[in-house]
Scaffold this active site. Structure first.
Site, PDB file in Angstrom:
ATOM      1  N   SER A 136       0.863  -1.177   0.000  1.00  0.00           N
ATOM      2  CA  SER A 136       0.000   0.000   0.000  1.00  0.00           C
ATOM      3  C   SER A 136       0.901   1.229   0.000  1.00  0.00           C
ATOM      4  O   SER A 136       1.723   1.397   0.897  1.00  0.00           O
ATOM      5  CB  SER A 136      -0.884  -0.033   1.248  1.00  0.00           C
ATOM      6  OG  SER A 136      -1.646   1.148   1.363  1.00  0.00           O
ATOM      7  N   LYS A 162      -0.926  -0.917  -4.469  1.00  0.00           N
ATOM      8  CA  LYS A 162      -2.154  -0.186  -4.124  1.00  0.00           C
ATOM      9  C   LYS A 162      -1.775   1.254  -3.854  1.00  0.00           C
ATOM     10  O   LYS A 162      -0.872   1.516  -3.055  1.00  0.00           O
ATOM     11  CB  LYS A 162      -2.806  -0.827  -2.893  1.00  0.00           C
ATOM     12  CG  LYS A 162      -3.810   0.041  -2.154  1.00  0.00           C
ATOM     13  CD  LYS A 162      -4.562  -0.753  -1.091  1.00  0.00           C
ATOM     14  CE  LYS A 162      -4.741   0.046   0.189  1.00  0.00           C
ATOM     15  NZ  LYS A 162      -5.476  -0.737   1.230  1.00  0.00           N
ATOM     16  N   LYS A 164      -2.920   4.978  -2.485  1.00  0.00           N
ATOM     17  CA  LYS A 164      -3.891   5.766  -1.744  1.00  0.00           C
ATOM     18  C   LYS A 164      -4.285   6.949  -2.629  1.00  0.00           C
ATOM     19  O   LYS A 164      -3.401   7.607  -3.210  1.00  0.00           O
ATOM     20  CB  LYS A 164      -3.271   6.275  -0.441  1.00  0.00           C
ATOM     21  CG  LYS A 164      -3.045   5.158   0.576  1.00  0.00           C
ATOM     22  CD  LYS A 164      -4.364   4.664   1.147  1.00  0.00           C
ATOM     23  CE  LYS A 164      -4.148   3.712   2.309  1.00  0.00           C
ATOM     24  NZ  LYS A 164      -5.429   3.268   2.898  1.00  0.00           N
ATOM     25  N   ASP A 190      -7.165   2.959  -3.117  1.00  0.00           N
ATOM     26  CA  ASP A 190      -7.923   2.997  -1.855  1.00  0.00           C
ATOM     27  C   ASP A 190      -8.123   4.452  -1.462  1.00  0.00           C
ATOM     28  O   ASP A 190      -7.152   5.202  -1.343  1.00  0.00           O
ATOM     29  CB  ASP A 190      -7.134   2.254  -0.762  1.00  0.00           C
ATOM     30  CG  ASP A 190      -7.883   2.193   0.572  1.00  0.00           C
ATOM     31  OD1 ASP A 190      -9.047   2.619   0.634  1.00  0.00           O
ATOM     32  OD2 ASP A 190      -7.281   1.702   1.549  1.00  0.00           O
ATOM     33  N   GLU A 215     -11.052   0.670  -3.629  1.00  0.00           N
ATOM     34  CA  GLU A 215     -11.402   0.337  -2.246  1.00  0.00           C
ATOM     35  C   GLU A 215     -12.001   1.560  -1.556  1.00  0.00           C
ATOM     36  O   GLU A 215     -11.410   2.648  -1.587  1.00  0.00           O
ATOM     37  CB  GLU A 215     -10.128  -0.131  -1.533  1.00  0.00           C
ATOM     38  CG  GLU A 215     -10.283  -0.486  -0.073  1.00  0.00           C
ATOM     39  CD  GLU A 215      -8.937  -0.924   0.540  1.00  0.00           C
ATOM     40  OE1 GLU A 215      -7.968  -1.146  -0.218  1.00  0.00           O
ATOM     41  OE2 GLU A 215      -8.861  -1.023   1.776  1.00  0.00           O
ATOM     42  N   ASP A 240     -13.874  -1.840   2.782  1.00  0.00           N
ATOM     43  CA  ASP A 240     -12.953  -2.070   3.902  1.00  0.00           C
ATOM     44  C   ASP A 240     -13.684  -1.662   5.196  1.00  0.00           C
ATOM     45  O   ASP A 240     -14.242  -2.518   5.905  1.00  0.00           O
ATOM     46  CB  ASP A 240     -11.674  -1.242   3.650  1.00  0.00           C
ATOM     47  CG  ASP A 240     -10.701  -1.194   4.821  1.00  0.00           C
ATOM     48  OD1 ASP A 240     -11.013  -1.737   5.902  1.00  0.00           O
ATOM     49  OD2 ASP A 240      -9.604  -0.591   4.682  1.00  0.00           O
ATOM     50  N   LYS A 264      -9.888  -7.449   7.399  1.00  0.00           N
ATOM     51  CA  LYS A 264      -8.917  -7.069   8.428  1.00  0.00           C
ATOM     52  C   LYS A 264      -9.401  -7.699   9.726  1.00  0.00           C
ATOM     53  O   LYS A 264     -10.467  -7.325  10.237  1.00  0.00           O
ATOM     54  CB  LYS A 264      -8.857  -5.550   8.593  1.00  0.00           C
ATOM     55  CG  LYS A 264      -8.171  -4.824   7.450  1.00  0.00           C
ATOM     56  CD  LYS A 264      -8.177  -3.329   7.672  1.00  0.00           C
ATOM     57  CE  LYS A 264      -7.509  -2.625   6.504  1.00  0.00           C
ATOM     58  NZ  LYS A 264      -7.683  -1.154   6.589  1.00  0.00           N
ATOM     59  N   GLY A 292      -4.167  -4.538   5.706  1.00  0.00           N
ATOM     60  CA  GLY A 292      -3.127  -4.303   6.704  1.00  0.00           C
ATOM     61  C   GLY A 292      -3.444  -3.061   7.513  1.00  0.00           C
ATOM     62  O   GLY A 292      -4.234  -2.218   7.085  1.00  0.00           O
TER      63      GLY A 292
HETATM   64  O1  OSB Z   1      -7.392   1.579   4.561  1.00  0.00           O
HETATM   65  O2  OSB Z   1      -6.296  -0.171   4.130  1.00  0.00           O
HETATM   66  C1  OSB Z   1      -6.411   0.876   4.764  1.00  0.00           C
HETATM   67  C2  OSB Z   1      -3.280   1.405   6.831  1.00  0.00           C
HETATM   68  C3  OSB Z   1      -3.805   2.005   7.960  1.00  0.00           C
HETATM   69  C4  OSB Z   1      -5.152   2.269   8.020  1.00  0.00           C
HETATM   70  C5  OSB Z   1      -5.980   1.918   6.951  1.00  0.00           C
HETATM   71  C6  OSB Z   1      -5.458   1.303   5.825  1.00  0.00           C
HETATM   72  C7  OSB Z   1      -4.090   1.081   5.750  1.00  0.00           C
HETATM   73  C8  OSB Z   1      -3.483   0.480   4.559  1.00  0.00           C
HETATM   74  C9  OSB Z   1      -2.675  -0.754   4.692  1.00  0.00           C
HETATM   75  O3  OSB Z   1      -3.631   0.949   3.454  1.00  0.00           O
HETATM   76  C10 OSB Z   1      -1.255  -0.527   5.065  1.00  0.00           C
HETATM   77  C11 OSB Z   1      -0.543  -1.821   5.388  1.00  0.00           C
HETATM   78  O4  OSB Z   1      -0.552  -2.253   6.544  1.00  0.00           O
HETATM   79  O5  OSB Z   1       0.065  -2.381   4.483  1.00  0.00           O
HETATM   80 MG    MG Z   2      -8.533   0.513   3.134  1.00  0.00          MG
END
Ligand code: OSB
Ligand code: MG
Length: 370
Positions: A136, A162, A164, A190, A215, A240, A264, A292
């Site tokens: 991510s 992925k 953000k 995401d 996402e 999510d 999760k 994650g």
């Molecule tokens: O939305 O998936 C999420 C990390 C913290 C809070 C929310 C998210 C995330 C991530 C995953 O995108 C990060 C990771 O642990 O690899």
């Molecule tokens: Mg997410």
């Protein structure tokens, strides 16, 4: 298993680089680790709550409070053998607080499986010994910085990227990364709920980039909005934040709000419910992947076991320890040939290094009477 006490330990790990999401920037991981101690066994779990209630309503101090005041007493009231399953009914009497429940349930499950000599992977029904690594990638200061970071992950062997996204950081970064990685490379985005349904036409522009999924484009309580959006864009929608149980997953699928589900364990109250989410999604023909929460090696080890289940057909946010930390509290998980080995030892299969643990601990409470 009879418990002599429980340790609630907060550790602070600096991140190798800031992780900026639509929820805000993170510079370090303040994680709450839960250790249950019995006469001849102990078990570990990680609470994935963040210091602030930004991802969901849970936050570290709140988790500590609910553990001490409600969940530890609920556990102490279990009559008969203390197991993860035995915690489910008493925990259901406490509303919400999935991440706190998950941490304590996992610690008990870890101890229980260590006693039984069984790995979490085997207990959950894992069918793979390694899982492909996905990463991510946070919001960067510039497209050039983003491409450099993605390039590093490609070099490290990651098999899925992925990104953000948020309003103002979406079409152009996705276009640039798609050009860098080529047409066939698995790419998804995401938004952590950063858009509204009025952005539907804008989000449809992402259809041009062959994304695996988008996402959580809309806020967590807008299931109907996601169902409407799904009819206006071609990119599959993955949820999510609102998937807090197997029932919530079935609701989202049935409403047409989710074509894919991110699992999760912390968000659904633990690995038992996470497996049920996996199973109901499989029954509905919906693929899942393991998300994650910037876990230390404790949470990462357990997530790897879940990611090895048969319906985890999409690559998860399952990355190497060095994606986030210079020095993890366990021996690091390493990406080799684009994959990470699923722990095979009993329980979650790892333990924290005591010396490292002591250097990163900021608060440590030992609770004898529950
Ligand atoms: O939305 O998936 C999420 C990390 C913290 C809070 C929310 C998210 C995330 C991530 C995953 O995108 C990060 C990771 O642990 O690899
Ligand atoms: Mg997410």
């Amino acid at each position: 298993m009879r418990l002599s006490g429980v340790e609630l330990r907060q550790v602070r790990l600096p991140l190798v680089r800031p992780f900026r999401t639509p929820l805000g920037p993170e510079y370090e991981r303040l994680a709450l680790l839960v250790r249950v101690v019995g006469s001849d066994v102990e078990g570990w779990g990680e609470c994935v709550a963040m210091p602030e209630p930004a991802y969901s309503s849970e936050y570290v101090d709140g988790s500590v409070e609910v553990l001490k005041r409600f969940l530890l007493p609920a556990m102490a009231g279990v009559v008969g053998e203390l197991t993860a399953t035995a915690l489910e009914a008493p925990f259901a009497a406490v509303k919400g607080h999935w991440m706190a429940k998950a941490a304590l349930q996992t610690a008990v499950l870890d101890a229980q499986l260590r006693l039984a000599g069984m790995s979490l992977a085997e207990y959950l029904g894992a069918v793979h010994s390694t899982v492909p690594a996905g990463v991510s990638v946070g919001i960067a200061d510039s497209i050039d910085d983003l491409l450099a970071e993605v390039g590093d992950y490609l070099d490290a062997g990651y098999r899925r990227i992925k990104l953000k996204i948020e309003p103002g950081w979406d079409i152009e970064p996705v276009r640039a990364v798609r050009e860098l990685i080529g047409d066939g490379f698995p790419l998804q985005v995401d938004a952590n709920g950063a858009y509204t349904l009025t952005d539907a036409a804008h989000l449809a522009r992402l259809d041009a980039f062959g994304l695996l999924l988008i996402e959580q484009p809309l806020p967590e309580d807008d299931l109907r909005g996601h169902a409407t959006l799904a009819r206006r864009i071609a990119t599959p929608i993955c949820l999510d934040e609102p998937i807090t149980s197997a029932r919530a997953a079935v609701d989202a699928i049935t409403l047409g709000a989710a074509a894919v589900v991110n699992i999760k364990p912390g968000r659904v109250g633990g690995y038992l419910e996470a497996r049920r989410v996996h199973d109901v999604c499989a029954a509905h023909g919906v693929p899942v992947w393991v998300g994650g929460m910037v876990e230390t090696g404790i949470g990462r080890a357990a997530n790897l076991a879940l990611a090895a289940l048969p319906n985890c057909t999409l690559v998860g946010d399952v990355s190497g320890s060095d994606r986030f930390f210079t020095r993890d509290v366990t021996s690091p998980f390493v990406v080799e040939n684009g994959a990470i080995a699923v722990p095979t030892e009993p329980g979650i299969g790892v333990e924290p290094d005591r010396d490292v643990l002591d250097t990163v601990t900021v608060v440590n409470e030992w609770i004898v009477r529950m």
